[in-house]
Design a protein around this motif. Structure first.
Motif, short mmCIF file in Angstrom:
data_model
loop_
_atom_site.label_atom_id
_atom_site.label_comp_id
_atom_site.label_asym_id
_atom_site.label_seq_id
_atom_site.Cartn_x
_atom_site.Cartn_y
_atom_site.Cartn_z
N ASN A 9 128.49 95.32 81.86
CA ASN A 9 129.83 95.25 81.30
C ASN A 9 130.66 94.31 82.16
N LYS A 10 130.89 93.11 81.65
CA LYS A 10 131.70 92.11 82.35
C LYS A 10 133.05 91.91 81.66
N LEU A 11 133.42 92.83 80.77
CA LEU A 11 134.71 92.73 80.09
C LEU A 11 135.84 93.05 81.06
N PRO A 12 136.98 92.36 80.96
CA PRO A 12 138.12 92.69 81.81
C PRO A 12 138.61 94.11 81.51
N ARG A 13 138.78 94.88 82.55
CA ARG A 13 139.21 96.27 82.41
C ARG A 13 140.73 96.34 82.32
N VAL A 14 141.24 97.08 81.32
CA VAL A 14 142.66 97.29 81.15
C VAL A 14 143.07 98.53 81.95
N SER A 15 142.32 99.59 81.75
CA SER A 15 142.51 100.83 82.49
C SER A 15 141.21 101.62 82.37
N ASP A 16 141.19 102.83 82.85
CA ASP A 16 139.98 103.64 82.79
C ASP A 16 139.58 103.87 81.32
N GLY A 17 138.41 103.39 80.93
CA GLY A 17 137.92 103.56 79.57
C GLY A 17 138.48 102.59 78.56
N GLU A 18 139.13 101.50 79.04
CA GLU A 18 139.69 100.48 78.14
C GLU A 18 139.37 99.09 78.66
N TRP A 19 138.92 98.21 77.74
CA TRP A 19 138.53 96.86 78.11
C TRP A 19 139.17 95.85 77.17
N GLN A 20 139.58 94.72 77.71
CA GLN A 20 140.22 93.66 76.93
C GLN A 20 139.19 92.86 76.16
N LEU A 21 139.48 92.61 74.88
CA LEU A 21 138.66 91.74 74.04
C LEU A 21 139.46 90.48 73.74
N ASP A 22 138.81 89.33 73.86
CA ASP A 22 139.47 88.07 73.56
C ASP A 22 139.74 87.93 72.06
N ARG A 23 140.61 87.01 71.73
CA ARG A 23 141.00 86.77 70.33
C ARG A 23 139.81 86.39 69.47
N HIS A 24 138.83 85.70 70.04
CA HIS A 24 137.67 85.23 69.28
C HIS A 24 136.41 86.03 69.61
N ALA A 25 136.56 87.22 70.13
CA ALA A 25 135.40 88.04 70.49
C ALA A 25 134.59 88.40 69.26
N ARG A 26 133.29 88.58 69.48
CA ARG A 26 132.40 89.06 68.42
C ARG A 26 131.71 90.32 68.93
N ILE A 27 131.70 91.35 68.08
CA ILE A 27 130.97 92.58 68.37
C ILE A 27 129.83 92.66 67.37
N VAL A 28 128.61 92.68 67.89
CA VAL A 28 127.43 92.83 67.06
C VAL A 28 127.02 94.29 67.15
N VAL A 29 127.00 94.97 66.01
CA VAL A 29 126.69 96.40 65.98
C VAL A 29 125.32 96.58 65.33
N TYR A 30 124.37 97.06 66.13
CA TYR A 30 123.03 97.37 65.62
C TYR A 30 122.99 98.85 65.30
N GLU A 31 122.63 99.18 64.07
CA GLU A 31 122.57 100.57 63.63
C GLU A 31 121.13 101.05 63.63
N ALA A 32 120.88 102.19 64.27
CA ALA A 32 119.55 102.80 64.28
C ALA A 32 119.48 103.85 63.17
N GLU A 33 118.28 104.14 62.72
CA GLU A 33 118.10 105.16 61.68
C GLU A 33 118.64 106.52 62.11
N SER A 34 118.63 106.78 63.41
CA SER A 34 119.10 108.06 63.93
C SER A 34 120.62 108.19 63.87
N GLY A 35 121.31 107.08 63.54
CA GLY A 35 122.77 107.11 63.48
C GLY A 35 123.41 106.55 64.74
N ASN A 36 122.61 106.30 65.77
CA ASN A 36 123.14 105.71 67.00
C ASN A 36 123.38 104.22 66.79
N GLU A 37 124.23 103.65 67.63
CA GLU A 37 124.54 102.22 67.54
C GLU A 37 124.46 101.59 68.93
N LEU A 38 124.19 100.29 68.94
CA LEU A 38 124.26 99.48 70.15
C LEU A 38 125.31 98.41 69.89
#
Length: 90
Positions: A2-31
């Motif tokens: 995790n190299k995201l800039p930390r805002v506070s405990d449990g919060e991270w800054q995302l850039d304006r052009h950030a991309r989040i790739v969400v991989y869904e598993a059959e079990s319902g979990n995500e990466l």
């Protein structure tokens, strides 16, 4: 990893052009794999096991065969919730 800039405990800054790739598993979990910029040719800033439950910031969402892509359109904060759940808020 995790190299995201930390805002506070449990919060991270995302850039304006950030991309989040969400991989869904059959079990319902995500990466969640987070890139600083969708067009950048560099490794991800973070990989997190958990579920992205809500996005409350301007974004585009596209479905893929393995999950979905979230392209941010404004700066936002990734916030950890209880039980490995995450939200993105403006």
């Amino acid at each position: 990893m995790n190299k995201l800039p930390r805002v506070s405990d449990g919060e991270w800054q995302l850039d304006r052009h950030a991309r989040i790739v969400v991989y869904e598993a059959e079990s319902g979990n995500e990466l969640l794999t987070i890139y600083d910029c969708a067009a950048a040719q560099k490794p991800p800033s973070a990989q997190i096991r958990g579920n992205l439950v809500r996005i409350d910031a301007d974004h585009d969402l596209r479905r893929t065969p393995t999950g979905y892509l979230v392209d941010m359109r404004e700066r936002a904060v990734l916030e950890a919730q209880a039980a490995s759940h995450y939200v993105v808020r403006a």
